[in-house]
Design a protein around this motif. Structure first.
Motif, PDB file in Angstrom:
ATOM      1  N   LEU A 194      14.381  44.666  38.214  1.00  0.00           N
ATOM      2  CA  LEU A 194      15.216  45.750  38.736  1.00  0.00           C
ATOM      3  C   LEU A 194      15.637  45.410  40.165  1.00  0.00           C
ATOM      4  N   TRP A 195      16.393  44.339  40.277  1.00  0.00           N
ATOM      5  CA  TRP A 195      16.735  43.820  41.595  1.00  0.00           C
ATOM      6  C   TRP A 195      17.631  44.771  42.365  1.00  0.00           C
ATOM      7  N   SER A 196      18.386  45.602  41.690  1.00  0.00           N
ATOM      8  CA  SER A 196      19.232  46.565  42.395  1.00  0.00           C
ATOM      9  C   SER A 196      18.421  47.717  42.964  1.00  0.00           C
ATOM     10  N   ASN A 197      17.153  47.794  42.636  1.00  0.00           N
ATOM     11  CA  ASN A 197      16.288  48.871  43.114  1.00  0.00           C
ATOM     12  C   ASN A 197      15.176  48.360  44.030  1.00  0.00           C
ATOM     13  N   CYS A 198      15.390  47.211  44.632  1.00  0.00           N
ATOM     14  CA  CYS A 198      14.374  46.590  45.490  1.00  0.00           C
ATOM     15  C   CYS A 198      13.841  47.584  46.515  1.00  0.00           C
ATOM     16  N   HIS A 199      12.528  47.535  46.712  1.00  0.00           N
ATOM     17  CA  HIS A 199      11.847  48.522  47.554  1.00  0.00           C
ATOM     18  C   HIS A 199      11.769  48.098  49.018  1.00  0.00           C
ATOM     19  N   ASN A 200      12.173  46.874  49.322  1.00  0.00           N
ATOM     20  CA  ASN A 200      11.918  46.336  50.654  1.00  0.00           C
ATOM     21  C   ASN A 200      13.158  46.084  51.496  1.00  0.00           C
ATOM     22  N   VAL A 201      14.322  46.493  51.032  1.00  0.00           N
ATOM     23  CA  VAL A 201      15.544  46.108  51.743  1.00  0.00           C
ATOM     24  C   VAL A 201      16.382  47.286  52.230  1.00  0.00           C
ATOM     25  N   ASN A 202      15.938  48.507  51.961  1.00  0.00           N
ATOM     26  CA  ASN A 202      16.729  49.663  52.366  1.00  0.00           C
ATOM     27  C   ASN A 202      15.804  50.801  52.771  1.00  0.00           C
ATOM     28  N   ALA A 203      15.656  50.967  54.055  1.00  0.00           N
ATOM     29  CA  ALA A 203      14.775  52.025  54.564  1.00  0.00           C
ATOM     30  C   ALA A 203      15.397  53.409  54.458  1.00  0.00           C
ATOM     31  N   ASN A 204      16.662  53.478  54.087  1.00  0.00           N
ATOM     32  CA  ASN A 204      17.373  54.757  54.120  1.00  0.00           C
ATOM     33  C   ASN A 204      17.451  55.463  52.773  1.00  0.00           C
ATOM     34  N   ALA A 205      16.881  54.877  51.743  1.00  0.00           N
ATOM     35  CA  ALA A 205      16.993  55.499  50.420  1.00  0.00           C
ATOM     36  C   ALA A 205      15.792  55.127  49.565  1.00  0.00           C
ATOM     37  N   THR A 206      15.500  55.967  48.591  1.00  0.00           N
ATOM     38  CA  THR A 206      14.405  55.682  47.667  1.00  0.00           C
ATOM     39  C   THR A 206      14.911  55.224  46.316  1.00  0.00           C
ATOM     40  N   ALA A 207      16.221  55.219  46.109  1.00  0.00           N
ATOM     41  CA  ALA A 207      16.777  54.837  44.805  1.00  0.00           C
ATOM     42  C   ALA A 207      17.369  53.443  44.860  1.00  0.00           C
ATOM     43  N   VAL A 208      18.547  53.320  45.421  1.00  0.00           N
ATOM     44  CA  VAL A 208      19.235  52.036  45.443  1.00  0.00           C
ATOM     45  C   VAL A 208      18.621  51.132  46.501  1.00  0.00           C
ATOM     46  N   GLY A 209      18.695  49.828  46.248  1.00  0.00           N
ATOM     47  CA  GLY A 209      18.235  48.863  47.235  1.00  0.00           C
ATOM     48  C   GLY A 209      19.311  48.598  48.268  1.00  0.00           C
ATOM     49  N   GLY A 210      19.371  47.378  48.768  1.00  0.00           N
ATOM     50  CA  GLY A 210      20.368  47.025  49.761  1.00  0.00           C
ATOM     51  C   GLY A 210      21.642  46.515  49.119  1.00  0.00           C
ATOM     52  N   ILE A 211      22.772  46.812  49.753  1.00  0.00           N
ATOM     53  CA  ILE A 211      24.082  46.351  49.293  1.00  0.00           C
ATOM     54  C   ILE A 211      24.871  45.903  50.517  1.00  0.00           C
ATOM     55  N   TYR A 212      25.527  44.770  50.416  1.00  0.00           N
ATOM     56  CA  TYR A 212      26.358  44.292  51.504  1.00  0.00           C
ATOM     57  C   TYR A 212      27.543  45.234  51.734  1.00  0.00           C
ATOM     58  N   GLY A 213      27.790  45.564  52.996  1.00  0.00           N
ATOM     59  CA  GLY A 213      29.017  46.243  53.376  1.00  0.00           C
ATOM     60  C   GLY A 213      29.217  47.595  52.751  1.00  0.00           C
ATOM     61  N   TYR A 214      28.138  48.346  52.528  1.00  0.00           N
ATOM     62  CA  TYR A 214      28.310  49.614  51.825  1.00  0.00           C
ATOM     63  C   TYR A 214      27.609  50.762  52.551  1.00  0.00           C
ATOM     64  N   SER A 215      27.862  50.853  53.844  1.00  0.00           N
ATOM     65  CA  SER A 215      27.401  51.942  54.690  1.00  0.00           C
ATOM     66  C   SER A 215      25.903  51.830  54.957  1.00  0.00           C
ATOM     67  N   HIS A 216      25.418  52.681  55.845  1.00  0.00           N
ATOM     68  CA  HIS A 216      24.001  52.666  56.182  1.00  0.00           C
ATOM     69  C   HIS A 216      23.144  53.383  55.133  1.00  0.00           C
ATOM     70  N   THR A 225      22.968  52.275  52.245  1.00  0.00           N
ATOM     71  CA  THR A 225      22.447  51.150  51.463  1.00  0.00           C
ATOM     72  C   THR A 225      21.903  50.046  52.363  1.00  0.00           C
ATOM     73  N   GLY A 226      21.488  50.431  53.548  1.00  0.00           N
ATOM     74  CA  GLY A 226      20.798  49.493  54.418  1.00  0.00           C
ATOM     75  C   GLY A 226      21.536  49.089  55.667  1.00  0.00           C
ATOM     76  N   GLY A 227      22.845  49.354  55.724  1.00  0.00           N
ATOM     77  CA  GLY A 227      23.606  49.042  56.922  1.00  0.00           C
ATOM     78  C   GLY A 227      23.956  47.581  57.101  1.00  0.00           C
ATOM     79  N   TYR A 228      23.895  46.797  56.020  1.00  0.00           N
ATOM     80  CA  TYR A 228      24.228  45.370  56.111  1.00  0.00           C
ATOM     81  C   TYR A 228      25.743  45.190  56.182  1.00  0.00           C
ATOM     82  N   ASP A 229      26.215  44.387  57.129  1.00  0.00           N
ATOM     83  CA  ASP A 229      27.642  44.071  57.155  1.00  0.00           C
ATOM     84  C   ASP A 229      28.013  43.236  55.935  1.00  0.00           C
ATOM     85  N   GLY A 230      29.261  43.411  55.479  1.00  0.00           N
ATOM     86  CA  GLY A 230      29.700  42.752  54.262  1.00  0.00           C
ATOM     87  C   GLY A 230      30.526  41.509  54.504  1.00  0.00           C
ATOM     88  N   GLY A 231      31.129  41.036  53.427  1.00  0.00           N
ATOM     89  CA  GLY A 231      31.755  39.730  53.406  1.00  0.00           C
ATOM     90  C   GLY A 231      33.250  39.711  53.633  1.00  0.00           C
TER      91      GLY A 231
END
Length: 382
Positions: free
Chosen positions: A100-122, A124-130
């Motif tokens: 369940l890689w889309s639900n990773c527990h270690n990459v998004n401190a802002n949510a309990t459901a989705v993991g981290g996503i590039y370029g998709y607001s804070h 989903t973790g606040g990661y800048d996108g491509g």
């Protein structure tokens, strides 16, 4: 570097921005060659995704060349051509260990459901996108994959989200040989889901939309029948008529909370055809599938407060399956289909823009101008 930045709803532009740096020993810096604008990026563009901050760089679909690696990276080297799944995942947590890689527990401190996503607001973790010249790729030994020499760069790009998500949507639909399958929405994900349904044994595939260019692509690319919902008074009744009034065996919702909805729809579930603030497509799926059937949800949904027909789903004995696609899990089979000539992902690409033209690209895609179905951003063409 040059990068797309968000300046508020309907306002994006290209600006100078600090080049990303290695922040963790397992990071890589990728020089982007191609990026894409996804339909779900329009939720951000239209200001409908919470915590989309000014200055954020969008873009969760991109391919490029490794420019720098952290000291712990073992599987990538500078100069490797890589495709990067939109999910950011650690590979070792409880959920990653179960695929369940889309639900990773270690990459998004802002949510309990989705993991981290590039370029998709804070959210989903606040990661800048491509959608930029360079992007930082965390867990570089886990997510990215070296692009096979034989694979076209744009085909690889489309595997980073749209194709993998559509294929996953067909998987979740649990299609059995001979099943009737309806796909709601003929955007890129819906087109790929419809095409993938044939790989899984579908006996009949019908795509529901109303834009002429998308319906034509559903015919030619997905080899599907089409239903133009502007030409019928009741979409669900039209779906029933196509199936001897039983309903489809499987229905895939590839629409979700489309970005052109409004708060009234969120609160009232106003029944506007495939407009975003209401779960109209999901309710069509629940009503249009047969009793005991399966509904697969691939459309992007945020915090929707309107009424989903859950009681109807219970009383019909439906199976509802949904998640963000664990992209990399789909790649081995998709590479087989592409390598065997059964699928050419970039057949749906209709527009290409330079990075400096990205504001125009968002406008054309958002307003559905010039028959735009899938825009690609050419960042580096050397």
């Amino acid at each position: 570097m040059r990068a797309m930045v968000y300046r508020g709803p309907y306002r994006v532009r290209v600006e100078d921005k600090p080049r990303p740096r290695i922040e963790h020993p397992n990071d890589a810096i990728v020089r982007v060659r191609r990026a894409a604008i996804c339909g779900s990026d329009l939720h951000l563009f239209h200001g409908m995704m919470p915590d989309t901050r000014v200055g954020h760089t969008f873009g969760h679909e991109f391919v490029g060349v490794v420019d720098e690696v952290g000291p712990s990276v073992r599987h990538l080297a500078v100069g490797d051509r890589v495709m990067v799944p939109f999910n950011i995942f650690c590979g070792t947590c409880f959920f990653c260990a179960r695929g369940l890689w889309s639900n990773c527990h270690n990459v998004n401190a802002n949510a309990t459901a989705v993991g981290g996503i590039y370029g998709y607001s804070h959210t989903t973790g606040g990661y800048d996108g491509g959608q930029a010249e360079y992007v930082r790729v965390p867990f570089a030994d886990v997510g990215p994959m070296v692009v096979p020499d034989w694979l076209d760069e744009e085909d690889a790009l489309l595997m980073t989200d749209a194709l993998s998500t559509g294929y996953f949507g067909a998987q979740l639909a649990d299609i059995h040989e001979g099943d009737t399958v309806a796909v709601l929405g003929a955007g890129p994900v819906g087109l790929y889901a419809a095409r993938s349904a044939w790989f899984m044994g579908a006996g009949r595939v019908v795509v529901v939309d109303h834009l002429a260019e998308r319906l034509e692509m559903a015919r030619t690319f997905a080899h599907a029948e089409v239903l133009d919902y502007d030409e019928v008074d009741d979409v669900v009744m039209a779906m029933k008529r196509l199936t001897d009034h039983l309903g489809f065996d499987r229905v895939i919702d590839a629409v979700g909370a489309e970005a052109d909805g409004n708060m009234t729809q969120h609160l009232t579930s106003a029944r506007l055809k495939l407009q975003g603030g209401s779960p109209t497509a999901l309710n069509w799926a629940i009503d249009g599938v047969r009793k005991g059937g399966t509904v697969s949800v691939m459309g992007a949904y945020g915090p929707i407060f309107s009424a989903v027909k859950f009681g109807d789903a219970v009383n019909k004995g439906l199976t509802l399956r949904m998640n963000q696609a664990p992209v990399k899990r789909q790649w081995p089979r998709l590479l087989e289909h592409i390598g065997n000539g059964f699928l050419k992902p970039n057949d749906i690409v209709t527009h290409r823009f330079g990075l400096e033209e990205i504001a125009d690209a968002y406008h054309v895609f958002s307003a559905k101008l010039d028959g735009c179905i899938k825009p690609v951003i050419v960042v580096d063409d050397d």
